[in-house]
Enzyme design. Structure first.
Site, PDB file in Angstrom:
ATOM      1  CD1 TRP A  92      -1.682  -6.044  -4.300  1.00  0.00           C
ATOM      2  CD2 TRP A  92      -1.893  -5.981  -6.423  1.00  0.00           C
ATOM      3  NE1 TRP A  92      -2.490  -5.045  -4.611  1.00  0.00           N
ATOM      4  CE2 TRP A  92      -2.962  -4.715  -5.855  1.00  0.00           C
ATOM      5  CE3 TRP A  92      -2.136  -5.832  -7.725  1.00  0.00           C
ATOM      6  CZ2 TRP A  92      -3.419  -3.961  -6.139  1.00  0.00           C
ATOM      7  CZ3 TRP A  92      -3.125  -4.785  -8.070  1.00  0.00           C
ATOM      8  CH2 TRP A  92      -3.415  -4.124  -7.868  1.00  0.00           C
TER       9      TRP A  92
ATOM     10  CE1 TYR B 165      -3.290  -7.720   1.034  1.00  0.00           C
ATOM     11  CE2 TYR B 165      -1.489  -6.544   0.948  1.00  0.00           C
ATOM     12  CZ  TYR B 165      -2.694  -6.581   0.393  1.00  0.00           C
ATOM     13  OH  TYR B 165      -3.198  -5.572   0.010  1.00  0.00           O
TER      14      TYR B 165
HETATM   15  N1  LIG Z   1       4.610   2.890   3.523  1.00  0.00           N
HETATM   16  C1  LIG Z   1       3.372   2.146   2.550  1.00  0.00           C
HETATM   17  N2  LIG Z   1       3.747   0.869   2.834  1.00  0.00           N
HETATM   18  C2  LIG Z   1       2.952   0.179   1.446  1.00  0.00           C
HETATM   19  C3  LIG Z   1       1.770   1.059   1.236  1.00  0.00           C
HETATM   20  C4  LIG Z   1       2.058   2.934   1.443  1.00  0.00           C
HETATM   21  O1  LIG Z   1       1.203   2.921   0.953  1.00  0.00           O
HETATM   22  N3  LIG Z   1       3.054   3.083   2.444  1.00  0.00           N
HETATM   23  N4  LIG Z   1       0.763   0.782   1.173  1.00  0.00           N
HETATM   24  C5  LIG Z   1       0.180  -0.922   0.792  1.00  0.00           C
HETATM   25  C6  LIG Z   1      -0.538  -1.399   0.101  1.00  0.00           C
HETATM   26  S1  LIG Z   1      -2.029  -0.895  -0.586  1.00  0.00           S
HETATM   27  C7  LIG Z   1       0.157  -2.675  -0.351  1.00  0.00           C
HETATM   28  S2  LIG Z   1      -0.781  -3.612  -1.804  1.00  0.00           S
HETATM   29  C8  LIG Z   1       1.459  -3.428  -0.279  1.00  0.00           C
HETATM   30  C9  LIG Z   1       1.411  -4.350  -1.713  1.00  0.00           C
HETATM   31  O2  LIG Z   1       2.680  -5.347  -0.813  1.00  0.00           O
HETATM   32  P1  LIG Z   1       2.223  -6.417  -2.081  1.00  0.00           P
HETATM   33  O3  LIG Z   1       1.259  -6.903  -2.298  1.00  0.00           O
HETATM   34  O4  LIG Z   1       3.448  -7.203  -1.186  1.00  0.00           O
HETATM   35  O5  LIG Z   1       4.064  -6.494  -2.525  1.00  0.00           O
HETATM   36  P2  LIG Z   1       4.416  -6.434  -4.711  1.00  0.00           P
HETATM   37  O6  LIG Z   1       5.616  -5.735  -4.919  1.00  0.00           O
HETATM   38  O7  LIG Z   1       3.779  -6.457  -5.374  1.00  0.00           O
HETATM   39  O8  LIG Z   1       4.712  -8.536  -4.290  1.00  0.00           O
HETATM   40  C10 LIG Z   1       4.343  -9.497  -5.006  1.00  0.00           C
HETATM   41  C11 LIG Z   1       5.202 -10.162  -4.949  1.00  0.00           C
HETATM   42  O9  LIG Z   1       5.231 -11.208  -5.629  1.00  0.00           O
HETATM   43  C12 LIG Z   1       5.678 -11.227  -6.564  1.00  0.00           C
HETATM   44  N5  LIG Z   1       5.475 -12.799  -7.579  1.00  0.00           N
HETATM   45  C13 LIG Z   1       5.262 -12.297  -8.967  1.00  0.00           C
HETATM   46  N6  LIG Z   1       5.220 -12.734  -9.093  1.00  0.00           N
HETATM   47  C14 LIG Z   1       4.317 -14.098  -8.502  1.00  0.00           C
HETATM   48  C15 LIG Z   1       5.598 -15.689  -8.890  1.00  0.00           C
HETATM   49  O10 LIG Z   1       3.745 -15.724  -9.310  1.00  0.00           O
HETATM   50  N7  LIG Z   1       4.256 -16.239  -7.744  1.00  0.00           N
HETATM   51  C16 LIG Z   1       5.345 -15.679  -7.410  1.00  0.00           C
HETATM   52  N8  LIG Z   1       5.983 -16.637  -5.969  1.00  0.00           N
HETATM   53  N9  LIG Z   1       6.158 -14.381  -6.564  1.00  0.00           N
HETATM   54  C17 LIG Z   1       5.596 -13.776  -7.936  1.00  0.00           C
HETATM   55  C18 LIG Z   1       7.212 -10.373  -7.092  1.00  0.00           C
HETATM   56  O11 LIG Z   1       8.524 -10.676  -7.160  1.00  0.00           O
HETATM   57  C19 LIG Z   1       6.809 -10.072  -5.076  1.00  0.00           C
HETATM   58  O12 LIG Z   1       8.117 -10.230  -4.388  1.00  0.00           O
HETATM   59  O13 LIG Z   1       2.219  -2.263   0.182  1.00  0.00           O
HETATM   60  C20 LIG Z   1       1.488  -1.749   1.121  1.00  0.00           C
HETATM   61  N10 LIG Z   1       2.888  -1.113   1.924  1.00  0.00           N
HETATM   62  N1  LIG Z   2       1.658   3.086 -10.506  1.00  0.00           N
HETATM   63  C1  LIG Z   2       0.942   2.618  -9.229  1.00  0.00           C
HETATM   64  N2  LIG Z   2       0.065   2.443  -8.593  1.00  0.00           N
HETATM   65  C2  LIG Z   2      -0.790   2.310  -7.838  1.00  0.00           C
HETATM   66  C3  LIG Z   2       0.428   1.185  -6.957  1.00  0.00           C
HETATM   67  C4  LIG Z   2       1.174   1.143  -7.172  1.00  0.00           C
HETATM   68  O1  LIG Z   2       2.379   0.164  -6.215  1.00  0.00           O
HETATM   69  N3  LIG Z   2       2.086   1.762  -8.035  1.00  0.00           N
HETATM   70  N4  LIG Z   2      -0.865   0.361  -6.395  1.00  0.00           N
HETATM   71  C5  LIG Z   2      -1.838  -0.108  -6.345  1.00  0.00           C
HETATM   72  C6  LIG Z   2      -2.543  -0.234  -4.699  1.00  0.00           C
HETATM   73  S1  LIG Z   2      -2.258  -1.879  -4.402  1.00  0.00           S
HETATM   74  C7  LIG Z   2      -3.161   0.900  -3.927  1.00  0.00           C
HETATM   75  S2  LIG Z   2      -4.491   0.144  -2.329  1.00  0.00           S
HETATM   76  C8  LIG Z   2      -4.073   1.473  -5.208  1.00  0.00           C
HETATM   77  C9  LIG Z   2      -3.792   3.451  -3.828  1.00  0.00           C
HETATM   78  O2  LIG Z   2      -3.852   3.973  -3.397  1.00  0.00           O
HETATM   79  P1  LIG Z   2      -3.575   5.328  -3.551  1.00  0.00           P
HETATM   80  O3  LIG Z   2      -3.589   5.207  -1.421  1.00  0.00           O
HETATM   81  O4  LIG Z   2      -4.931   5.813  -3.566  1.00  0.00           O
HETATM   82  O5  LIG Z   2      -2.377   5.687  -3.576  1.00  0.00           O
HETATM   83  P2  LIG Z   2      -1.090   6.557  -2.647  1.00  0.00           P
HETATM   84  O6  LIG Z   2      -0.516   7.115  -4.225  1.00  0.00           O
HETATM   85  O7  LIG Z   2      -0.492   5.945  -1.843  1.00  0.00           O
HETATM   86  O8  LIG Z   2      -2.317   8.088  -1.980  1.00  0.00           O
HETATM   87  C10 LIG Z   2      -2.191   8.566  -3.420  1.00  0.00           C
HETATM   88  C11 LIG Z   2      -1.648   9.606  -2.918  1.00  0.00           C
HETATM   89  O9  LIG Z   2      -3.057  10.616  -1.656  1.00  0.00           O
HETATM   90  C12 LIG Z   2      -2.213  11.845  -1.709  1.00  0.00           C
HETATM   91  N5  LIG Z   2      -2.318  11.538   0.330  1.00  0.00           N
HETATM   92  C13 LIG Z   2      -1.334  11.332   1.603  1.00  0.00           C
HETATM   93  N6  LIG Z   2      -1.669  11.559   2.251  1.00  0.00           N
HETATM   94  C14 LIG Z   2      -3.013  11.957   2.811  1.00  0.00           C
HETATM   95  C15 LIG Z   2      -3.513  12.633   3.111  1.00  0.00           C
HETATM   96  O10 LIG Z   2      -3.580  12.532   4.882  1.00  0.00           O
HETATM   97  N7  LIG Z   2      -4.853  14.206   2.543  1.00  0.00           N
HETATM   98  C16 LIG Z   2      -4.849  13.922   0.894  1.00  0.00           C
HETATM   99  N8  LIG Z   2      -5.674  14.984   0.721  1.00  0.00           N
HETATM  100  N9  LIG Z   2      -3.803  13.745   0.300  1.00  0.00           N
HETATM  101  C17 LIG Z   2      -2.717  12.575   0.991  1.00  0.00           C
HETATM  102  C18 LIG Z   2      -0.771  11.941  -1.915  1.00  0.00           C
HETATM  103  O11 LIG Z   2       0.173  12.984  -2.373  1.00  0.00           O
HETATM  104  C19 LIG Z   2      -0.478  10.499  -2.878  1.00  0.00           C
HETATM  105  O12 LIG Z   2       0.281  10.865  -3.823  1.00  0.00           O
HETATM  106  O13 LIG Z   2      -2.384   2.150  -5.685  1.00  0.00           O
HETATM  107  C20 LIG Z   2      -2.502   0.930  -7.279  1.00  0.00           C
HETATM  108  N10 LIG Z   2      -1.921   2.075  -7.790  1.00  0.00           N
HETATM  109 MO   LIG Z   3      -2.938  -1.714  -1.848  1.00  0.00          MO
END
Ligand SMILES: Nc1nc2c(c(=O)[nH]1)N[C@H]1C(S)=C(S)[C@@H](COP(=O)(O)OP(=O)(O)OC[C@H]3O[C@@H](n4cnc5c(=O)[nH]c(N)nc54)[C@H](O)[C@@H]3O)O[C@H]1N2
Ligand SMILES: Nc1nc2c(c(=O)[nH]1)N[C@H]1C(S)=C(S)[C@@H](COP(=O)(O)OP(=O)(O)OC[C@H]3O[C@@H](n4cnc5c(=O)[nH]c(N)nc54)[C@H](O)[C@@H]3O)O[C@H]1N2
Ligand SMILES: [Mo]
Length: 764
Positions: A112, A110
Site C-alpha cells: 500500500w 505488492y
Molecule cells: N492474516 C492476514 N494477513 C493479511 C490480511 C488479512 O486479512 N489477514 N489482509 C491482507 C491485505 S487485504 C493487504 S492489502 C495486505 C497489506 O499489506 P501491505 O500493503 O504490504 O502492508 P503495509 O503495512 O501497508 O505496507 C506498506 C509498506 O510501505 C512502506 N512505505 C510507506 N511509504 C513509503 C514510501 O514512500 N516509500 C517506500 N519505499 N515505502 C513506503 C511502509 O513503511 C510499509 O512498510 O495485508 C494482507 N495480509
Molecule cells: N482501519 C483499517 N481499515 C482498513 C485496512 C486497515 O489495515 N486498517 N485495510 C484496508 C484494506 S487493504 C482492505 S483490502 C479492506 C479489507 O476489508 P475486509 O476484508 O472486509 O476487512 P476485515 O477487517 O479483514 O474483515 C471484515 C470483517 O469480516 C469479519 N469476518 C471474518 N471472517 C468472516 C467470515 O467467515 N464470515 C463473516 N460473515 N464475517 C467474517 C470479521 O469479523 C472482520 O471484522 O480493509 C481496508 N480498511
Molecule cells: Mo487489502
C-alpha cells in the site's frame, strides 16, 4: 489557514498540519464529517527510532556476496554510503539479468505504500524495473484475490461491481434491508488508497436507519456494523456464509418469492444452481443451521424479510480471504439475483461495500493526475499470494484460472512500498522462502520485519518529507501534499534513488524523461487541468493549485452504473460475462472439473477447521487502529495495545473455561507457529472464535513450548501471520486465504518477553 499550516493526505484522510521545528501537529480536514482517529499515528513518523537513517547492508551479503542464505533475518547490518551501495546494486542487477535472465528479477513489490500519486513507491519501482529489462510481476491483490478472478466470470469487472455499483446516497434514500455479510465496519471504510477527504459511511447508514431501514449483520464480530444502527446480529460460524446464502435462496424459492422473470431475462445457469439447491441433501434452513450455527427459524425469518421491499446484499472482502473464498462472492451474487434486485437503486448486490472508502461513491467527471507506466517486456507472473511457493518451488507446476503454469526461478526480489513480512501468511515459511534468494532489496522508511530480512535496505523518505499530489477517482478533492518536515537522516525519495540506479544501468534518461520531481508533478497535473478546461470550468494553473492547497473536482451524476444499465436493457448493455447475463452456473467452469471450484456457488467444507487440538477459529482481520503495519508505533495504535502487545478478543465462556482473565497474556498456537497477545474478554465475539488484527510487527523468538521450531517459533508482539496458513483460496483463483485458520489458545505460563519490534538493529 494560518501561516505554516499545510495540507497533506494519507490513505486514511486529508489533514492540515503544522511543524514547529520539533513537533508535528495534525488535525483533520475541516470538510471531513467523520475523520479517522488513525490520523493520530502520523506525528510519530517524524524522527522515530524505527526509521532507517542511512543505507544499510546485511553483513553476510556485503562480505560474502549474493547467494542462498538462511542468515537473512538473523545477520547484523552495517551502514554504507549511497554511492557504494548503488554501485554494488547496479552490478548485482546486471549479474542477475545477464546470468539468469530478466524473469529472475521479482518486482511484484505488492503493498500500500503511501498516498501521493508521484511518489507511489510501487509504481516507481515497476517503472524502473520495466525500463531496465523487465521483471516477473504479480497479479491480483491480497485484498480481493478470489473475488477479482471470480467476479468477471459471474457479474462484471471488479471496479464496476465494487466502486461504481450501489452508492451510499442510494442506501440512505432507498434501501429497506441491508444484509451485510462480514459487516461494513467503519474502521475499514475509513481507508482509501490515494486518500479520502470525506468519510460519508456513518452518515449514510444513520440516514437509512432513521428512515426505517433494517440492518442485518452476519459476522462473528459485533463491531462490524456501527452500534447506533441497532442491527440484528447473526454471529455466524466463520467460513460458512455460503451455506447461509444457499439456504436463503432455497427458502425464498420454496416460498414462491423468487423473481422468476428476472432469473429468465437477466440470468444464465439458474437450472444448474437450482438443481444443486434442491437435490439431496436439500440446501434448506435446517441443513444450514448445522453448518453455520444460525437457527433454521432465524434463517427463514431473514429470507421472508429479504423478499419484501428493497434489499441490498453486501459481501465484505474478508469472506473471500479464506479457503474457498470464491463461493461466498458467487453466492452473494446469486442471492441478489434470486431476489431479482440486481441493478435497482439501493438494492441487489454490491461486492465489498464498506470494506474500503473507495466504494459506493460518485465518480469524478475529470481525470485525476496519474504517473506514467512503462511496459514490462517480461511476461512471467504469479498470483500475488503465491510468492513463498514460487521461491520454494521454482519450476514446479501450479494451476490458475484453469490453466497450468510453472513458477519462474527468481534470484533477486525487490520491494518498495510493501511489507511482505506483514502481509504474507505463515511467516516462518516466508523466512525460509527468502533464504532461497541471491539478493533481497527493500526500500522503506522503517526497519520493518521485511527490512530486517533484506540484504540491501534503502532508506526512503516518508510522504511527510516531500511534495506530491493526492487524488483518486472516487474522491473529489485533489490535494497539494506539501512537504511538512525535513528529511530524516540520509533518507532519499524512491524516485531519486531509482533514477541514480537507472543511470548506472544506462537507462537514466528513459526513467526520468529529463524531469525533476517537481516537473513531474506539473506534468501529471496537466491532464486534470485540461479536463477542467475542456468542460469550461475553473482550471487553475499548477502554481495556483499549489498555492490553494486543494482543488475540488466535479462528479458524474449517478446513472445507475453498469448494473443499472444492464437491468434496464440487458440486450443493449450485456454484462462482460460469457452469456452477457448474471452467471449463476457455468458450463465451462464445471468442465474444468476442479473439486474446489465447481460450476455453481457451492458449500465446500474447508480442509482446515477447528478440531480437538486446535479448537478455535482465529479471525485475523484489518486493524482498527492503523493501516496494516504502517505507523504501528503511532499514538493511536500503541495506545490500544496492552503492555505493548496486540489485543485478542475472546468470548467470556471460552475465557472462563481456559482460566483466562481480561488483560492476561495468552499464547495462540498451532503446528505452524505461535504468538503472544493480551486477552480482551468480551461477548462481542462468537464463542469458539478469537479475533486478532494484523499489523503488529513480527517479533520472533524461540518458543519454549516448541524448541523444534528454532529461533522464530513465537512472535511476542501478536502478529497473526505467525500462525496463518499459506495456501491459495482454490486452484482456480489462488487468492490469499489468510483471514481464517484453526488455533489453540492458553494462558502464557512463562514471563512474557519484552517486545522489541520497533527497536532498530544495531549498526556496525
Ligand atoms: N492474516 C492476514 N494477513 C493479511 C490480511 C488479512 O486479512 N489477514 N489482509 C491482507 C491485505 S487485504 C493487504 S492489502 C495486505 C497489506 O499489506 P501491505 O500493503 O504490504 O502492508 P503495509 O503495512 O501497508 O505496507 C506498506 C509498506 O510501505 C512502506 N512505505 C510507506 N511509504 C513509503 C514510501 O514512500 N516509500 C517506500 N519505499 N515505502 C513506503 C511502509 O513503511 C510499509 O512498510 O495485508 C494482507 N495480509
Ligand atoms: N482501519 C483499517 N481499515 C482498513 C485496512 C486497515 O489495515 N486498517 N485495510 C484496508 C484494506 S487493504 C482492505 S483490502 C479492506 C479489507 O476489508 P475486509 O476484508 O472486509 O476487512 P476485515 O477487517 O479483514 O474483515 C471484515 C470483517 O469480516 C469479519 N469476518 C471474518 N471472517 C468472516 C467470515 O467467515 N464470515 C463473516 N460473515 N464475517 C467474517 C470479521 O469479523 C472482520 O471484522 O480493509 C481496508 N480498511
Ligand atoms: Mo487489502
Amino acid at each position: 489557514m494560518t501561516e505554516n499550516v499545510r495540507t497533506h493526505s494519507a490513505h486514511w484522510g486529508v489533514f492540515h498540519a503544522r511543524w514547529d521545528g520539533s513537533r508535528l501537529r495534525v488535525r483533520p480536514h475541516p470538510g471531513d464529517p467523520d475523520p479517522s482517529p488513525v490520523l493520530d499515528n502520523v506525528p510519530a513518523a517524524v524522527g522515530h527510532a524505527a526509521r532507517v537513517a542511512a543505507p544499510a547492508v546485511r553483513r553476510g551479503w556485503w562480505d560474502r556476496g549474493p547467494g542462498r542464505d538462511p542468515g537473512r533475518g538473523r545477520d547484523g547490518y552495517r551502514t554504507v554510503s549511497w554511492d557504494a551501495v548503488l554501485d554494488r546494486l547496479a552490478e548485482e542487477t546486471h549479474r542477475v539479468r545477464s546470468t539468469h535472465g530478466d524473469e529472475a528479477v521479482y518486482g511484484g513489490s505488492y503493498g500500500w505504500a503511501s498516498a501521493g500519486r508521484f511518489h507511489h513507491a510501487q509504481s516507481q519501482l515497476h517503472r524502473f524495473l520495466a525500463l531496465t529489462g523487465g521483471y516477473t510481476r504479480s497479479v491480483n491483490t491480497y485484498s480481493g484475490g478470489a473475488a477479482e478472478v471470480v467476479l468477471p466470470h459471474v457479474l462484471g469487472t471488479f471496479d464496476a461491481v465494487t466502486r461504481y455499483a450501489v452508492t451510499w446516497d442510494q442506501v440512505a434514500a432507498h434501501t429497506d434491508t441491508v444484509v451485510a455479510f462480514g459487516g461494513m465496519a467503519l474502521k475499514n471504510s475509513a481507508i482509501a488508497a490515494g486518500g479520502v477527504s470525506r468519510h460519508v459511511e456513518r452518515g449514510a447508514m444513520r440516514a437509512a436507519r432513521e428512515r426505517g431501514a433494517v440492518f442485518v449483520l452476519v459476522s462473528p464480530l459485533r463491531p462490524d456494523l456501527p452500534e447506533a444502527l441497532d442491527a440484528t446480529w447473526l454471529p455466524i460460524r466463520p467460513g460458512t456464509d455460503v451455506a447461509l446464502m444457499l439456504a436463503l435462496m432455497h427458502t425464498i424459492v420454496e416460498a414462491g418469492r423468487a423473481d422468476t422473470d428476472f432469473l429468465a431475462s437477466h440470468c444464465d445457469g439458474w437450472d444448474r444452481l437450482r438443481e444443486y439447491l434442491f437435490a439431496a441433501p436439500a440446501r434448506d434452513a435446517g441443513w444450514a443451521e448445522d453448518i453455520t450455527g444460525i437457527p433454521a427459524a432465524t434463517i427463514r425469518e431473514l429470507a421472508w424479510r429479504m423478499a419484501h421491499g428493497r434489499t441490498l446484499v453486501t459481501v465484505a472482502q474478508s469472506l473471500q480471504r479464506a479457503e474457498h473464498g470464491e463461493q461466498p462472492v458467487w453466492g452473494g451474487t446469486a442471492l441478489a439475483a434470486v431476489l431479482g434486485q440486481i441493478g435497482l437503486s439501493g438494492g441487489g448486490f454490491n461486492y465489498g461495500l464498506g470494506s474500503l472508502g473507495h466504494y459506493g461513491r460518485p465518480r469524478n467527471a475529470v481525470p485525476v493526475p496519474t504517473f506514467s507506466r512503462a511496459p514490462n517486456p517480461v511476461t512471467s507472473f504469479i498470483p500475488v499470494a503465491r510468492v513463498a511457493d514460487m521461491l520454494l518451488h521454482p519450476g514446479e507446476t501450479y494451476s490458475y484460472r484453469g490453466v497450468d503454469d510453472t513458477y519462474p526461478h527468481v534470484r533477486m526480489a525487490w520491494w518498495a512500498g510493501g511489507n511482505p513480512f506483514h502481509h504474507h501468511q505463515d511467516l516462518r515459511r516466508l523466512r525460509r522462502a527468502v533464504a532461497e534468494l541471491d539478493t533481497f532489496v527493500v526500500h522503506d522508511p522503517m526497519w520493518t520485519a521485511t527490512a530486517r530480512h533484506a540484504d540491501v535496505v534503502l532508506p526512503s523518505t516518508t510522504t511527510l518529507e516531500r511534495d506530491d499530489i493526492g487524488a483518486t477517482s472516487s474522491d473529489p478533492l485533489v490535494v497539494a501534499m506539501k512537504q511538512l518536515v525535513p528529511r530524516h537522516g540520509e533518507a532519499r525519495d524512491d524516485y531519486d534513488v531509482l533514477a541514480d540506479l537507472a543511470a548506472r544501468l544506462g537507462h537514466g534518461e528513459a526513467f526520468t524523461e529529463g524531469r525533476t520531481s517537481h516537473e513531474w508533478l506539473v506534468h501529471m497535473y496537466d491532464r486534470t487541468r485540461k479536463g477542467l478546461a475542456d468542460r469550461g470550468l475553473d482550471a487553475p494553473s499548477f502554481e495556483e493549485f499549489w498555492e490553494r492547497g486543494e482543488l475540488e473536482l466535479p462528479r458524474r451524476p449517478d446513472d445507475g452504473g453498469m448494473l443499472g444499465r444492464f437491468r434496464a436493457d440487458p440486450a443493449r448493455h450485456p454484462l462482460p460475462t460469457a452469456s452477457g447475463r448474471v452467471q449463476l452456473g457455468s458450463g465451462p467452469i464445471a468442465a474444468l472439473g476442479l473439486p474446489d471450484h465447481p460450476g455453481h456457488p457451492a458449500w465446500i467444507e474447508p480442509t482446515e477447521v477447528p478440531d480437538d487440538r486446535h479448537p478455535f477459529w482465529l479471525v485475523s482481520n484489518q486493524p482498527a487502529t492503523r493501516l496494516h503495519s504502517q505507523l504501528d508505533f503511532g499514538a493511536h495504535s500503541a495506545g490500544a495495545k496492552r503492555s505493548g502487545r496486540e489485543v485478542v478478543r475472546i468470548h467470556p465462556d471460552d475465557a472462563a473455561r481456559l482460566g483466562i482473565g481480561d488483560g492476561d497474556v495468552v499464547r495462540i498456537h498451532n503446528d505452524r507457529g505461535a504468538c503472544l497477545a493480551a486477552a480482551r474478554v468480551t461477548d462481542d465475539i462468537r464463542p469458539g472464535v478469537l479475533q486478532l488484527p494484523t499489523g503488529a510487527w513480527w517479533d520472533p523468538r524461540p518458543d519454549p513450548d516448541r524448541p523444534e521450531f528454532g529461533d522464530d517459533g513465537l512472535c511476542v508482539h501478536g502478529n497473526p501471520n505467525a500462525v496463518t496458513r499459506d495456501r491459495g483460496t482454490s486452484s482456480f483463483a489462488q487468492g490469499c486465504s489468510g483471514q481464517l485458520c484453526a488455533v489453540a489458545v492458553e494462558r502464557y505460563r512463562y514471563d512474557a518477553p519484552e517486545v522489541t519490534a520497533h527497536v532498530p538493529p544495531v549498526m556496525r
